[in-house]
Design a protein around this motif. Structure first.
Motif, short mmCIF file in Angstrom:
data_model
loop_
_atom_site.label_atom_id
_atom_site.label_comp_id
_atom_site.label_asym_id
_atom_site.label_seq_id
_atom_site.Cartn_x
_atom_site.Cartn_y
_atom_site.Cartn_z
N THR A 1 4.91 -0.33 10.20
CA THR A 1 4.13 -1.07 11.21
C THR A 1 4.52 -2.53 11.29
O THR A 1 4.05 -3.24 12.17
CB THR A 1 2.61 -0.96 10.93
OG1 THR A 1 2.34 -1.45 9.63
CG2 THR A 1 2.14 0.47 11.08
N ALA A 2 5.36 -3.00 10.40
CA ALA A 2 5.75 -4.41 10.41
C ALA A 2 6.84 -4.72 11.41
O ALA A 2 7.53 -3.95 11.92
CB ALA A 2 6.22 -4.85 9.03
N SER B 1 1.13 5.47 -7.79
CA SER B 1 0.47 6.60 -7.16
C SER B 1 1.09 6.92 -5.81
O SER B 1 1.71 6.06 -5.16
CB SER B 1 -1.02 6.32 -6.98
OG SER B 1 -1.22 5.27 -6.05
N VAL B 2 0.92 8.14 -5.37
CA VAL B 2 1.42 8.57 -4.07
C VAL B 2 0.69 7.79 -2.98
O VAL B 2 1.30 7.37 -1.99
CB VAL B 2 1.24 10.09 -3.90
CG1 VAL B 2 1.58 10.53 -2.48
CG2 VAL B 2 2.09 10.84 -4.91
N ARG B 3 -0.60 7.56 -3.15
CA ARG B 3 -1.37 6.80 -2.16
C ARG B 3 -0.79 5.41 -1.98
O ARG B 3 -0.65 4.93 -0.85
CB ARG B 3 -2.84 6.72 -2.58
CG ARG B 3 -3.71 6.02 -1.54
CD ARG B 3 -5.16 6.03 -1.90
NE ARG B 3 -5.38 5.16 -3.05
CZ ARG B 3 -6.54 5.03 -3.67
NH1 ARG B 3 -7.58 5.74 -3.28
NH2 ARG B 3 -6.68 4.22 -4.69
N ALA B 4 -0.40 4.73 -3.05
CA ALA B 4 0.19 3.39 -2.96
C ALA B 4 1.54 3.43 -2.26
O ALA B 4 1.86 2.55 -1.46
CB ALA B 4 0.33 2.77 -4.35
N ARG B 5 2.32 4.45 -2.55
CA ARG B 5 3.63 4.59 -1.90
C ARG B 5 3.47 4.83 -0.40
O ARG B 5 4.22 4.29 0.41
CB ARG B 5 4.43 5.72 -2.54
CG ARG B 5 4.89 5.39 -3.95
CD ARG B 5 5.67 6.53 -4.53
NE ARG B 5 5.91 6.32 -5.94
CZ ARG B 5 6.30 7.26 -6.76
NH1 ARG B 5 6.50 8.49 -6.34
NH2 ARG B 5 6.50 7.00 -8.04
N LEU B 6 2.48 5.67 -0.03
CA LEU B 6 2.23 5.92 1.39
C LEU B 6 1.75 4.66 2.10
O LEU B 6 2.17 4.37 3.22
CB LEU B 6 1.19 7.04 1.55
CG LEU B 6 1.66 8.46 1.19
CD1 LEU B 6 0.49 9.43 1.22
CD2 LEU B 6 2.77 8.92 2.12
N ALA B 7 0.91 3.88 1.44
CA ALA B 7 0.43 2.62 2.02
C ALA B 7 1.59 1.65 2.20
O ALA B 7 1.67 0.94 3.21
CB ALA B 7 -0.65 2.01 1.14
N SER B 8 2.50 1.63 1.24
CA SER B 8 3.68 0.77 1.33
C SER B 8 4.58 1.20 2.50
O SER B 8 5.08 0.35 3.25
CB SER B 8 4.46 0.82 0.02
OG SER B 8 5.67 0.12 0.13
N MET B 9 4.77 2.50 2.65
CA MET B 9 5.57 3.00 3.77
C MET B 9 4.92 2.67 5.11
O MET B 9 5.59 2.26 6.06
CB MET B 9 5.76 4.52 3.66
CG MET B 9 6.85 4.94 2.71
SD MET B 9 7.21 6.69 2.96
CE MET B 9 6.50 7.36 1.48
#
Length: 179
Positions: free
Chosen positions: A178-179, A165-173
């Motif tokens: 932030t890391a 999902s796009v939401r998962a990709r955005l969370a991954s980005m």
């Protein structure tokens, strides 16, 4: 809840053994109907009431079920045993484990496909065919809509999750930035 699953497993395995000797589809229907009835809070309330006898609870359950197998000795024994041991709330978990055993025997699995948009017809067929190649088994898809995914799909097969999902990709980005 792991405890319910652990307690329900022997019941599901024994029931599956009985069902294999007979009509597996008919037993599946009966277990589905019993699980649906047992999931109703009012039924559990009546079943736990000291004013209602155990035979009355068994009679109530079978009155709500349409399956012709409800008259079989095995079905009556199962329900009587669950009622006598105050384990009626196990029926939905017994149903889930029974279906998992049935799927395993057929070389199939249930797949929950959550999509941002409705999937139908050829699009769904192509996705299922692709997922069957990936998971190497026949899938029985259930499709749900979740607009918060923005786009793409999240597929759950057993304990495996494939999230494109796009939401998962955005969370991954976000995590990477932030890391």
């Amino acid at each position: 809840m792991a405890e319910l699953a652990t307690i329900a497993r022997p019941y599901a395995e024994a029931l599956f053994g009985v069902a294999e000797a007979g009509d597996l589809a008919a037993w599946s229907t009966l277990v589905t109907e019993l699980a649906q009835v047992a999931a109703v809070p009012e039924v559990l309330s009546v079943a736990s009431s000291p004013k209602v006898s155990r035979p009355q609870v068994v009679e109530l359950l079978f009155a709500a079920v349409k399956s012709p197998l409800k008259d079989s000795a095995e079905a009556k024994n199962l329900v009587q045993m669950l009622v006598a041991n105050h384990r009626l709330e196990l029926l939905p978990e017994i149903h889930a484990q029974f279906e998992a055993l049935k799927n395993a025997k057929a070389g199939a699995a249930d797949a929950l496909i959550v999509s941002a948009f409705p999937l139908e017809g050829t699009q769904l067929d192509e996705l299922v065919a692709s997922l069957e190649r990936k998971f190497k088994c026949k899938l029985k898809p259930t499709v749900e809509i979740d607009k918060s995914l923005i786009g793409g799909v999240r597929v759950t097969v057993g304990d495996e999750v494939l999230d494109t999902s796009v939401r998962a990709r955005l969370a991954s980005m976000q995590a990477a930035l932030t890391a």
